[in-house]
Design a protein around this motif. Sequence first.
Motif, mmCIF file in Angstrom:
data_model
loop_
_atom_site.group_PDB
_atom_site.id
_atom_site.type_symbol
_atom_site.label_atom_id
_atom_site.label_comp_id
_atom_site.label_asym_id
_atom_site.label_seq_id
_atom_site.Cartn_x
_atom_site.Cartn_y
_atom_site.Cartn_z
ATOM 1 N N HIS A 351 0.813 -1.219 0.000
ATOM 2 C CA HIS A 351 0.000 0.000 0.000
ATOM 3 C C HIS A 351 0.845 1.269 0.000
ATOM 4 C CE1 HIS A 351 -3.258 -2.714 0.626
ATOM 5 N NE2 HIS A 351 -3.004 -2.946 1.892
ATOM 6 N N LYS A 387 -9.229 4.716 0.195
ATOM 7 C CA LYS A 387 -8.603 4.881 -1.118
ATOM 8 C C LYS A 387 -7.107 4.590 -1.079
ATOM 9 C CE LYS A 387 -11.904 8.109 -3.211
ATOM 10 N NZ LYS A 387 -12.997 7.757 -2.307
ATOM 11 N N SER A 390 -4.342 -0.305 -2.065
ATOM 12 C CA SER A 390 -4.167 -0.673 -3.464
ATOM 13 C C SER A 390 -4.493 -2.148 -3.635
ATOM 14 C CB SER A 390 -2.728 -0.398 -3.905
ATOM 15 O OG SER A 390 -1.823 -1.138 -3.094
#
Length: 424
Positions: A351, A387, A390
């Motif tokens: 991430h 958000k 990933s």
Amino acid sequence: MARLEQALQLRQLAQRLVASNPDQGLDTSVVFASMTKLLRSRPRIVASLRQGLVCRTARKINHSKLNLWAALARPAQANARQFNDLLSTVQQTAAWTQACDAALHHQESLAQQPWNYQARLQNVAQVLNNLRGRLQQSGGHRIFFWHHFDALGYVPISWREVLQALNQQGWVVVVSSSTLSDEANQQLEACGCIVSWRDNQGLCLGAYKDFCCLISENPDLRNPLQSLVLCNDSTLPVGGPEPFCREMERLTSNRTEQAPELTGLTDSIETDAYHLQTYCIAANHALLKDPSWEQFWQQFNPFGSKDDLIQRGEIGLSQWLIKHDVSLQPSYSLTAMLLNSADLRSELDCHGLDHPNSINPTLMGWKTLLKQGFPLIKKHLLFDPPKVLSGPIPLSELADQLNTSNKQLEQDLKRLLQSRFLKA
């Protein structure tokens, strides 16, 4: 003196009318207020009816409204045989509607006062009686408080199974909610839960405040209590009820009884402030009696935005207790996982996270937590993933982390999608 005596007699009549109709659950103050409004609206009629002869004539005619005015004029002489008719007639007046509206407005105003937890709890006496009975019966002196909210009143099957298992293991389970469906309410009561109805104010932290204030103000409940777990429905149990029940034993057992201590499942330093995450925390016996615990909940204002409540409630609680020398202990320590877990390091690398204050372990390290036996998964992660994450949607990867003990979880997810994404 005559006016004071008249008011006293009118209140006594209101009490007798309420007592004669226990099934209606009437408020004496509303009955009294409506009759007072009627008296003030027709002073000449009341004055004439106070003459004994006129009242006797009115009773002979036996007309409902005339009987009501006669009773208002001479409340001490109201006939018990007429109580049902009198009450029914009062409830058909505009004065009754106005008194009910005023009482509702007053109650809503009280519920908006940060200190007034009893105005937000709708069945205080019943909850207290049930708590005393269950604690005496169980002998375990452990309370599991679970706050629930769902737009459709749905309680996940996975959580119901956990609550039932906790009850069978000697926990006194209290479910706080404002939106239970009739079916869910019956199911929870069948599982042995005490249902505390509450106005939906302040999210879970507001519910925590109100219940903690209730316990603190009843020493006969607080003093023998060994553990109080505060939990909410922002998560779903994974692996069936057994892993969660084991976690609760670990969270509350083998802890010091002499020093105040707050335990939790995970910790974080998001927003640059250390805190235990309050989706599941436990206060031990010493903390429940420590002034710092009661002081925090008394001064906590349960009104504000979600972010504001998290800052002042979740983060504020940990910061307050640290400053008052209370020990905070996470079961799944962020420090320990960063030092010892290659899985977490790999997950964070995926991430692009490189600083501890950007890590919410239940969202950014959920796979690692599940591998370590963590018994919960955040609904926020499944339905509205941050958000910053990933890769694949977590919900699409959840099946790889589950086993046969999660047979109810798919059904829960289907139902929760409906209520979570329900348009107003």
